[in-house]
Enzyme design. Structure first.
Site, short mmCIF file in Angstrom:
data_model
loop_
_atom_site.label_atom_id
_atom_site.label_comp_id
_atom_site.label_asym_id
_atom_site.label_seq_id
_atom_site.Cartn_x
_atom_site.Cartn_y
_atom_site.Cartn_z
N LEU A 64 -25.33 -40.88 15.39
CA LEU A 64 -24.64 -42.17 15.40
C LEU A 64 -24.01 -42.45 16.76
O LEU A 64 -23.81 -41.53 17.56
CB LEU A 64 -23.57 -42.15 14.30
CG LEU A 64 -24.16 -42.10 12.88
CD1 LEU A 64 -23.15 -41.59 11.88
CD2 LEU A 64 -24.71 -43.47 12.49
N PRO A 65 -23.68 -43.72 17.04
CA PRO A 65 -23.24 -44.07 18.39
C PRO A 65 -21.95 -43.40 18.84
O PRO A 65 -21.83 -42.98 19.99
CB PRO A 65 -23.04 -45.59 18.32
CG PRO A 65 -23.78 -46.06 17.13
CD PRO A 65 -23.86 -44.90 16.18
N THR A 94 -22.92 -37.82 20.04
CA THR A 94 -21.92 -37.46 21.04
C THR A 94 -20.60 -38.02 20.52
O THR A 94 -20.34 -39.21 20.59
CB THR A 94 -22.26 -38.05 22.42
OG1 THR A 94 -23.59 -37.67 22.75
CG2 THR A 94 -21.30 -37.56 23.48
N LYS A 172 -21.07 -31.15 25.51
CA LYS A 172 -21.86 -32.36 25.74
C LYS A 172 -21.05 -33.39 26.56
O LYS A 172 -21.58 -34.00 27.50
CB LYS A 172 -22.27 -32.96 24.39
CG LYS A 172 -22.91 -34.32 24.47
CD LYS A 172 -24.18 -34.32 25.30
CE LYS A 172 -24.71 -35.73 25.47
NZ LYS A 172 -25.76 -35.80 26.51
N LYS A 241 -18.58 -45.24 26.48
CA LYS A 241 -17.96 -44.53 25.34
C LYS A 241 -17.78 -43.06 25.69
O LYS A 241 -16.70 -42.48 25.51
CB LYS A 241 -18.85 -44.72 24.11
CG LYS A 241 -18.46 -43.96 22.86
CD LYS A 241 -19.20 -42.63 22.63
CE LYS A 241 -20.69 -42.72 22.61
NZ LYS A 241 -21.38 -41.47 22.21
#
Ligand code: NAD
Length: 311
Positions: A64-65, A94, A172, A241
């Site tokens: 998912l975003p 992420t 990450k 983001k």
């Protein structure tokens, strides 16, 4: 194995396809039902909600975003409540440790559901090729259990167990932060060098033959230099983001992040100028404007002998 998969975007659509081709029983869900057409054609089952997608899953994979959508799917969407006891939730988005912890303490732990954070690197083309790099955080047992599924998505030698729960998310974010910093620093150097009159190909070859060489300049920037491709498969909205999450992490940890905060601001300026859907390499364009020229190598790209160059 019975796998629920939520998030069929630039990355997830390829990943879900690999799971189907490997013979798993895959149920898919996305807020955009049309994103599932190729998976249904390969035998996937469609779920109308996150809860339905999770109900019979041994593994639930989310791609998912951002943390907000992870929370929406797991908590408000009911996926966490629906997962059977003993199931394993693998979040490959992420995202941040804080959201996954909230999902666990509010729902998963009491239900005996396990979890792993396993974000990825490798861009959409790595997802398409099934060669993603995967950074997993969680217990040894859960990592070993997930490994056969992860090996369907990533190259086995690139699947790393980086520590306990949350470590995958952290690694990450640090990778992306450093990569975006490389992009800004490299672009600034190229803008100055070419504006001062040095040929772009000579400048690049000289840098690569020097202690200032980087994978970014040698490999990753080539899509811009050779093809004018700013990589639309990873949107500026997601890049900003990630930078926001990394800077927030520094704030939470009490680590000052002057450089990272500046890189974030430069990315936000590019997002405002080039659009939320523009490719992650769009900040290069800010520096092309300053240089008064696009950064493009003449075709064919010729290697120069710069072995004598040192800094
Ligand atoms: P994307 O925006 O292309 O895809 C996200 C998908 O999730 C979309 O199909 C969207 O419809 C769906 N979605 C959003 N909210 C939802 C909800 N509440 N319920 C169900 N579905 C929902 O993003 P992407 O590029 O595939 O990236 C996914 C994740 O992987 C992100 O966290 C990103 O940072 C990370 N990532 C992306 C890349 C890349 O190159 N694109 C590389 C490494 C990591």
């Amino acid at each position: 194995m019975r796998i629920g998969f939520i998030g069929l975007g630039n990355m997830g659509r390829h990943m879900a396809r690999h799971l189907l081709r490997a013979g798993h029983l895959v149920t898919v869900h996305d807020t955009r039902p049309d994103a599932a057409a190729e998976h249904l054609a390969l035998g996937a089952r469609w779920a109308d909600s996150p809860a339905e997608c999770a109900r019979e899953a041994e593994f639930l994979i989310t791609m998912l975003p951002d943390p907000r959508s992870v929370e929406a799917v797991l908590l408000r969407g009911g996926a966490a409540e629906a997962l059977p006891a003993g199931a394993l939730w693998i979040d490959m988005s992420t995202s941040t440790p804080a959201v996954a912890e909230r999902v666990a303490t509010e729902v998963l732990d009491a239900r005996g559901v396990h979890r792993l954070d396993a974000p990825v690197s490798g861009m959409a083309r790595g997802a398409e090729a099934g060669t993603l790099q995967i950074f997993a955080g969680g217990s040894d047992a859960d990592f070993r259990r997930a490994l056969p599924v992860l090996e369907t998505l990533g190259a086995p030698e690139r699947i790393l167990h980086v520590g306990p729960l949350g470590a995958g998310y952290t690694v990450k974010l640090m990778i992306n932060l450093l990569w975006f910093s490389h992009l800004v620093a490299t672009s600034e150097v190229l803008a100055m060098g070419v504006k001062a009159g040095v040929d772009l190909a000579v400048l690049r070859a000289s840098l690569l033959a020097s202690p200032a060489a980087s994978n970014f300049l040698e490999r990753d920037l080539m899509c811009v230099l050779a093809d004018g491709d700013y990589d639309d498969s990873f949107a500026m909205a997601l890049a900003c983001k990630d930078l926001g999450l990394a800077v927030d992490l520094g704030r939470d940890l009490g680590v000052s992040t002057e450089l990272s905060a500046l890189v974030e601001q430069i990315y936000r300026r590019s997002k405002a100028q080039h659009g939320a859907l523009a490719g992650e390499m769009s900040p290069v364009r800010l520096y092309e404007s300053l240089a008064g020229q696009e950064f493009r190598l003449p075709r064919p790209v010729v290697a120069l002998d710069t072995t004598a160059v040192t800094v």
